[in-house]
Motif scaffolding. Structure first.
Motif, short mmCIF file in Angstrom:
data_model
loop_
_atom_site.label_atom_id
_atom_site.label_comp_id
_atom_site.label_asym_id
_atom_site.label_seq_id
_atom_site.Cartn_x
_atom_site.Cartn_y
_atom_site.Cartn_z
N VAL A 105 0.86 -1.18 0.00
CA VAL A 105 0.00 0.00 0.00
C VAL A 105 0.89 1.23 0.00
CG1 VAL A 105 -1.72 1.30 1.28
CG2 VAL A 105 -1.87 -1.19 1.17
N ALA A 106 0.69 2.10 -0.99
CA ALA A 106 1.52 3.30 -1.13
C ALA A 106 0.90 4.52 -0.49
CB ALA A 106 1.80 3.57 -2.60
N LYS A 107 -0.44 4.63 -0.49
CA LYS A 107 -1.10 5.82 0.01
C LYS A 107 -2.50 5.49 0.46
CE LYS A 107 -0.67 10.27 0.70
NZ LYS A 107 0.39 10.83 1.54
N VAL A 108 -2.93 6.07 1.59
CA VAL A 108 -4.30 5.96 2.04
C VAL A 108 -4.78 7.36 2.41
CG1 VAL A 108 -4.17 3.58 2.89
CG2 VAL A 108 -3.60 5.47 4.42
N VAL A 109 -6.06 7.64 2.18
CA VAL A 109 -6.66 8.90 2.59
C VAL A 109 -8.09 8.63 3.02
CG1 VAL A 109 -7.44 9.49 0.25
CG2 VAL A 109 -7.09 11.30 1.93
N ALA A 110 -8.49 9.24 4.15
CA ALA A 110 -9.84 9.08 4.68
C ALA A 110 -10.71 10.21 4.17
CB ALA A 110 -9.81 9.08 6.21
N MET A 111 -11.93 9.86 3.74
CA MET A 111 -12.86 10.84 3.20
C MET A 111 -13.89 11.20 4.28
SD MET A 111 -11.53 10.95 0.21
CE MET A 111 -12.68 11.73 -0.89
N SER A 112 -14.56 12.33 4.06
CA SER A 112 -15.52 12.81 5.05
C SER A 112 -16.73 11.89 5.16
CB SER A 112 -15.97 14.22 4.68
OG SER A 112 -16.53 14.25 3.38
N ASN A 113 -17.05 11.11 4.14
CA ASN A 113 -18.20 10.21 4.19
C ASN A 113 -17.85 8.84 4.77
OD1 ASN A 113 -16.68 9.15 2.14
ND2 ASN A 113 -18.35 9.06 0.63
N GLY A 114 -16.63 8.68 5.24
CA GLY A 114 -16.20 7.42 5.83
C GLY A 114 -15.46 6.50 4.90
N ASP A 115 -15.40 6.82 3.62
CA ASP A 115 -14.67 5.98 2.67
C ASP A 115 -13.18 6.09 2.91
OD1 ASP A 115 -17.08 5.33 1.60
OD2 ASP A 115 -16.86 6.53 -0.22
N LEU A 116 -12.48 5.01 2.59
CA LEU A 116 -11.02 5.00 2.62
C LEU A 116 -10.53 4.66 1.22
CD1 LEU A 116 -8.52 5.13 4.64
CD2 LEU A 116 -8.51 2.64 4.42
N TRP A 117 -9.76 5.60 0.62
CA TRP A 117 -9.18 5.37 -0.70
C TRP A 117 -7.76 4.88 -0.51
CZ3 TRP A 117 -11.37 5.65 -5.56
CH2 TRP A 117 -12.69 6.12 -5.59
N VAL A 118 -7.41 3.83 -1.25
CA VAL A 118 -6.12 3.16 -1.10
C VAL A 118 -5.45 3.08 -2.46
CG1 VAL A 118 -4.92 1.12 -0.23
CG2 VAL A 118 -7.12 1.79 0.76
N ALA A 119 -4.23 3.59 -2.54
CA ALA A 119 -3.40 3.45 -3.74
C ALA A 119 -2.34 2.39 -3.48
CB ALA A 119 -2.74 4.79 -4.09
N PHE A 120 -2.17 1.48 -4.42
CA PHE A 120 -1.29 0.34 -4.25
C PHE A 120 -0.01 0.51 -5.07
CE2 PHE A 120 -5.47 -1.11 -3.15
CZ PHE A 120 -5.27 -1.94 -2.06
N PHE A 121 1.00 -0.25 -4.66
CA PHE A 121 2.27 -0.27 -5.37
C PHE A 121 2.43 -1.63 -6.06
CE2 PHE A 121 6.78 -1.17 -5.68
CZ PHE A 121 7.28 0.00 -6.21
N PRO A 122 2.77 -1.66 -7.35
CA PRO A 122 3.19 -0.53 -8.19
C PRO A 122 2.03 0.26 -8.79
CG PRO A 122 3.41 -2.56 -9.40
CD PRO A 122 2.97 -2.94 -8.03
N ARG A 123 0.84 -0.34 -8.85
CA ARG A 123 -0.31 0.42 -9.35
C ARG A 123 -1.57 -0.24 -8.85
NH1 ARG A 123 2.45 -1.63 -13.28
NH2 ARG A 123 3.19 0.43 -13.91
N GLY A 124 -2.65 0.48 -8.97
CA GLY A 124 -3.94 -0.02 -8.51
C GLY A 124 -4.56 0.95 -7.53
N LEU A 125 -5.87 1.05 -7.58
CA LEU A 125 -6.60 1.99 -6.73
C LEU A 125 -7.89 1.33 -6.30
CD1 LEU A 125 -6.38 4.93 -5.69
CD2 LEU A 125 -7.73 5.63 -7.68
N ALA A 126 -8.28 1.49 -5.02
CA ALA A 126 -9.49 0.86 -4.50
C ALA A 126 -10.13 1.78 -3.48
CB ALA A 126 -9.18 -0.49 -3.86
N ARG A 127 -11.44 1.61 -3.33
CA ARG A 127 -12.20 2.32 -2.32
C ARG A 127 -12.78 1.30 -1.35
NH1 ARG A 127 -17.41 5.02 -4.53
NH2 ARG A 127 -18.06 2.83 -4.46
N ILE A 128 -12.58 1.56 -0.04
CA ILE A 128 -13.09 0.67 1.01
C ILE A 128 -14.21 1.42 1.73
CG2 ILE A 128 -12.55 -0.58 3.12
CD1 ILE A 128 -9.68 -0.83 2.12
N ARG A 129 -15.38 0.82 1.75
CA ARG A 129 -16.53 1.39 2.44
C ARG A 129 -17.04 0.33 3.41
NH1 ARG A 129 -20.89 4.06 -1.32
NH2 ARG A 129 -19.19 5.60 -1.44
N GLY A 130 -16.77 0.55 4.68
CA GLY A 130 -17.05 -0.51 5.66
C GLY A 130 -16.07 -1.64 5.44
#
Length: 1013
Positions: A105-130
């Motif tokens: 995991v290269a980067k995580v950021v928490a959103m105001s609605n509770g979502d967690l966005w995760v950027a992966f290494f070397p590439r890839g992006l996902a949203r975690i909700r619950g």
């Protein structure tokens, strides 16, 4: 401040260096600031510090951190994604068939609605909700890019940047922003969004900004030499090596974004809400610099002193990776080898030198305190103030001090087994001890006149005044050999003695108090005379002088006031105790409620090691172990150091915890919580786990839960985070749990888990109905079988009885009746020889006639035994005939009454009733001398009732109950009734006649069917 990137480097080297410093917004407006923010007035070493290592489950080499609104701390790195609730580290793994885009995991950021966005290494992006994961398709514009930066924009927009490209997600689609937006595609070194929604980024050496609602980036200055981008109170700032520069105003929009988000995003350099600049890019570990606060102007120089902490000072590692300030105001530092937390505790440690103990305290007039401490090397003295990062050593005798106090002029005294001194300015002057005292410990020093009163251990009390020692003598009392003491106002002194004894001396008279006055603390080792209260402390408890006697403080907690060695009463009437378990706080209103009302336990608050208390309270010496400074701070001496607190500063954690259910398990099978869980049939034991992310003091989070359908009230789980239910019936249940943080703030919402247990075959209603029907059939069959057995047994008994009766009848007929008949014949032959005129002839004729009647009656009875009695009428008529025969010999009128349709009786019932009521009739005619006798037969549907009443002489109660001695009439009647299963009642009184009543079930009495009313 030493920072690796000291100069504006060119090319890829500069890009890589500056990229390590970029951060997200990290500020919270003062209106929502929790009380536990990191106080900028404290030194780094004065924060409460705790670390976690790999042995505790902490991930190694954390690259990124964020905190979601539910309070969970998320950490990403080479080992994947880990979440932490303050107690347990949990590796995040989505349930099948969803898979994460990559391992690192290269980067995580928490959103105001509770979502967690995760950027992966070397590439890839996902949203975690619950616990649900949505993987961003790789076919989108960002699919082939390695995402390095993530930020939340206005309206929930997600901004993502790679090394050279910027992307935007509007909630449905991803878009690449290029030259049409003013981006030529050069190197991107940082990305933040300020409180007005302006997107800021460093595009190589330029600072570009996109105001909210705009479609083209504007130049806002340069990024040459920038080490970090910050958002402080909604404003964007560029951090350089020697100063900070405010970003220009590109928008007039007000600060409207949720500033709480700023406290949940990590970076290698952050500015916390108290104005401290933290970074992990220093020679080793963690560095802090206090910013000029509040920030004014567009340029702020960074000239403050830099504090540093590394592994030698207790940090989990020397190589720092990431910093985050959470919503509760705690600072988190991730190193290559662990995780550290810094928070503002209630008790702040004083910077005492190492290898010291046995601290004696004295408050100074300027708010500082003087501390004398014992050291194996050299005991000495220090001066402490609240925010001092180091203790100032003062010249003093190198001796162990057991007591400190002031004389009547305010001069400070101290003493111990090595001597006694008083302070003169900055130097200490030794005072010669009284003759014969020797090297004794000093238990206490209190003002006495213009001098002092000193309590020497096992050497009594000595007063020093005008340069002379004088043993203290008390009128009417022997001088105490050893005592604790306190000076109250008006020249009154209190002395604590052994075995629950206390003396009060007002200068004229002495009053003694003991167990009869409420003292039950053991040996009185501490006496405190405060502003308004007098208290004594022993090894077991504390007592307070109230209403002319001592009242033991029964606190709500086991042994909380055991071993109290210091007491302080603040200006607002609150009491503070230095006890073995820590500092104990009793509020004035709670104390009044305890003293004035019923004796409920006294409410109190314990501050222990979790709150910064240094070890445990010292023993009863040195004294005092707690003092109040001139500025109102309270100083506590513990076994491992000295700490202070400001009793007027709010200590509450106002951030409510967010509770969640983390697991449901039945046997070895684990079920994912969230949606309704259907358990297997006949689930015998169910385990439920729950948690709440309150990161400041997770050890103090308490839980309450209930299972609707089982629990009628809430259950208190304490700090336990799981529960078990056994033997649940099939049905639908709802499990609810609530969390309360360390300061009693409850979660805004309870966590809920619906659970369904299907019914097994043997648990369905129709199976139960079949079982009930089968049981009814079995009971009916058993009843019928029992009836048949009873009937067969009755028939066998009847046959046996009839055979016996026939045998008796034959013997009576062949012996007794034949013999009586022979005697009658002989008498008749003898009578025939007498002349007719003989005077005896008439009498003998009458006797022979009576003998014939007796013989005839005996024959009838013998025939009845054989079952050959006349059956022309029922039993009532037969008894009427018996009554008629008796009426010829005795006076009395008999009446028979029949109610209901007469029914045939069972043979055995008929015989027993005839004998029973025959005896009753004989008694009524022969003994009662009744004029009227009435027999009533009531052939009811359900019961047969027979009553025989007369108006004769009656019987005494004792005769009714026990019968006449030597006679078996009444006893025989009761035995016959009991044999029939009937109820027989005999009521009689002298002069009021007799009543015999019998009642029995119709099923036992009637030979066929039930009678009709």
């Amino acid at each position: 401040m030493p920072i690796p990137c000291r100069h504006a480097l060119q090319g890829h080297a500069a890009i890589r260096c500056r990229r390590a410093f970029v951060m997200l917004a990290v500020w919270l407006l003062g209106a929502g600031m929790p009380a536990w923010a990191l106080d900028r007035g404290l030194a780094l070493s004065q924060f409460h510090h705790r670390s976690w290592s790999a042995a505790d489950g902490a991930p190694m080499e954390t690259w990124t951190m964020a905190q979601t609104p539910d309070g969970l701390l998320w950490m990403g790195g080479p080992s994947g994604l880990t979440r932490f609730d303050g107690v347990r580290f949990e590796r995040f793994r989505p349930g099948p068939p969803v898979a994460m885009p990559g391992g690192a995991v290269a980067k995580v950021v928490a959103m105001s609605n509770g979502d967690l966005w995760v950027a992966f290494f070397p590439r890839g992006l996902a949203r975690i909700r619950g616990d649900a994961v949505w993987q961003v398709p790789t076919t989108g514009p960002q699919g082939a890019s390695r995402i390095l930066f993530l930020a939340e924009g206005a309206g929930g927009t997600v901004w993502a940047a790679s090394a050279t490209e910027l992307f935007r997600f509007d909630g449905e689609h991803w878009e690449r922003l290029g030259e049409a937006w003013g981006l030529p595609g050069r190197a991107i070194d940082g990305l933040v969004v300020d409180g007005r929604g302006t997107v800021w980024l460093c595009d190589d050496d330029r600072l570009l900004g996109l105001p909210q609602g705009a479609t083209r980036f504007l130049e806002g200055g340069d990024c040459n030499g920038v080490t970090s981008l910050q958002v402080i109170r909604g404003e964007g700032w560029r951090v350089y090596e020697r100063d900070m520069r405010r970003m220009p105003a590109l928008s007039q929009e007000p600060v409207t974004r949720d500033v709480l988000l700023a406290t949940r995003r990590g970076s290698s350099t952050i500015a916390d809400r108290e104005g401290n600049l933290w970074t992990v890019f220093c020679p080793a570990g963690l560095c802090r610099r206090r910013l000029p606060w509040p920030l004014t102007g567009d340029r702020v120089p960074l000239t403050g002193e830099v504090e540093q902490m590394g592994a030698p000072q207790g940090l989990s590692g020397d190589f720092g990776m990431m910093i985050l300030e959470d919503a509760e105001g705690s600072l988190w530092v991730a190193t290559k080898t662990g995780l550290d937390r810094f928070r503002r505790a209630a008790l702040v440690p004083a910077a005492m030198p190492r290898a010291t103990s046995n601290y004696a305290l004295a408050a100074e007039s300027d708010g500082a305190v003087t501390v004398s401490a014992f050291s194996p090397v050299a005991s000495t003295q220090w001066r402490l103030s609240g925010n001092a990062s180091e203790a100032a050593k003062q010249p003093a005798p190198s001796a162990q001090i057991t007591a400190m106090g002031r004389d009547g002029k305010g001069t400070l005294w101290m003493g111990g087994p090595d001597g006694l001194w008083r302070r003169d300015g900055t130097r200490w002057e030794e005072v010669v001890r009284p003759p014969g005292v020797g090297e004794r410990w000093i238990n206490g020093i209190v003002p006495y006149g213009t001098g002092v009163l000193v309590a020497f251990r096992r050497s009594g009390l000595q007063s020093w005044e005008n340069g002379r020692w004088q043993p203290l003598s008390l009128p009417g009392q022997p001088a105490p050999d050893e005592a604790s003491m306190a000076a109250a106002g008006g020249g009154t002194f209190w002395f604590g003695l052994k075995e629950n004894r206390v003396l009060r001396w007002d200068g004229r008279a002495v009053t003694a108090f003991g167990p009869a006055d409420g003292i039950d603390v053991g040996d009185v080792l501490l006496v405190h005379a405060g502003r308004t209260q007098v208290l004594i402390a022993g090894d077991r408890s504390v007592a307070l002088w109230h209403g002319g006697r001592f009242v033991t403080l029964d606190v709500d907690g086991e042994d909380l006031l055991a071993g109290v060695s210091g007491i302080a009463e603040t200006a607002n009437g609150d009491l503070w105790f230095n006890a073995r378990k820590g500092a104990v706080h009793v509020r004035a209103e709670d104390l009044r409620r305890f003293l004035d009302g019923p004796r409920h336990p006294l409410r109190c608050t314990l501050l222990d090691a979790v709150d910064g208390y240094p070890g445990s309270a010292t023993s009863f010496w040195p004294q005092p172990s707690v003092v109040e400074g001139a500025d109102g701070r309270l100083w506590f001496a513990g076994t491992t150091g000295v700490s202070w607190l400001d009793p007027l500063q709010p200590r509450g954690n106002s951030v409510p915890p967010v509770v969640r259910i983390t697991g449901v398990r039945v046997g070895a099978v684990e079920y994912a919580p969230g949606h309704a869980v259907e358990l297997p049939r006949s689930a015998d034991m169910m385990e439920l786990r729950f948690s709440a992310a309150s990161l400041a003091v997770p050890e103090r989070v308490r839980f309450r839960y209930r299972l609707d359908g089982v629990d009628s009230r809430w259950r208190d789980a304490g700090s336990r985070r799981e529960t078990v239910y056994n033997s649940l019936s099939p049905g639908s249940y709802r499990f609810r749990v609530v969390a309360i943080n360390n300061d009693g703030v409850a979660a805004r919402e309870e966590a809920v888990q619906d659970i369904v247990i299907p019914a097994a075959f043997h648990q369905t209603w129709w199976f139960r109905a079949l079982c009930a029907a089968a049981a009814a059939v079995a009971v009916w069959a058993l009843h019928r079988l029992r009836l048949r057995q009873a009937a067969r047994q009755a028939r066998e008994t009847m046959r046996t009885r009839m055979a016996e009766r026939e045998r008796i009848a034959r013997e009576l007929h062949d012996t007794l009746l034949q013999g009586v008949q022979g005697l009658i014949l002989r008498f008749e032959s003898h009578l025939a020889r007498l002349p007719a005129s003989h005077p005896v002839r008439a009498a003998m004729d009458a006797d022979l006639a009576m003998a014939d009647e007796v013989l005839d009656d005996s024959r009838r009875r013998v025939m009845a035994l054989r079952g050959a009695a006349e059956r022309n009428g029922g039993l009532p008529r037969e008894l009427e005939d018996i009554a008629a025969q008796l009426a010829r010999d005795y006076d009395g009128e008999f009446h028979l009454e029949l109610r209901g349709r007469e029914r045939a009786l069972r043979p055995e019932v008929r015989d027993e009733l005839r004998l029973l009521f025959g005896e009753a009739l004989l008694n009524a005619f022969r003994h009662a001398q009744a004029a009227r006798i009435t027999m009533t037969w009531h052939f009811g549907r359900w019961r047969l009732r027979v009553a025989l009443r007369d108006d004769g002489a009656g019987m005494p109660a004792e005769l009714v109950a026990n019968g006449r001695p030597g006679h078996l009439g009444l006893a025989s009647m009761r035995e016959r009734a009991a044999g029939l299963g009937a109820t027989l009642k005999i009521a009689s009184a002298i002069g009021k006649g007799t009543a015999v009543r019998l009642s029995m079930r119709a099923s036992r009495a009637y030979g066929e069917g039930r009678a009709v009313e």
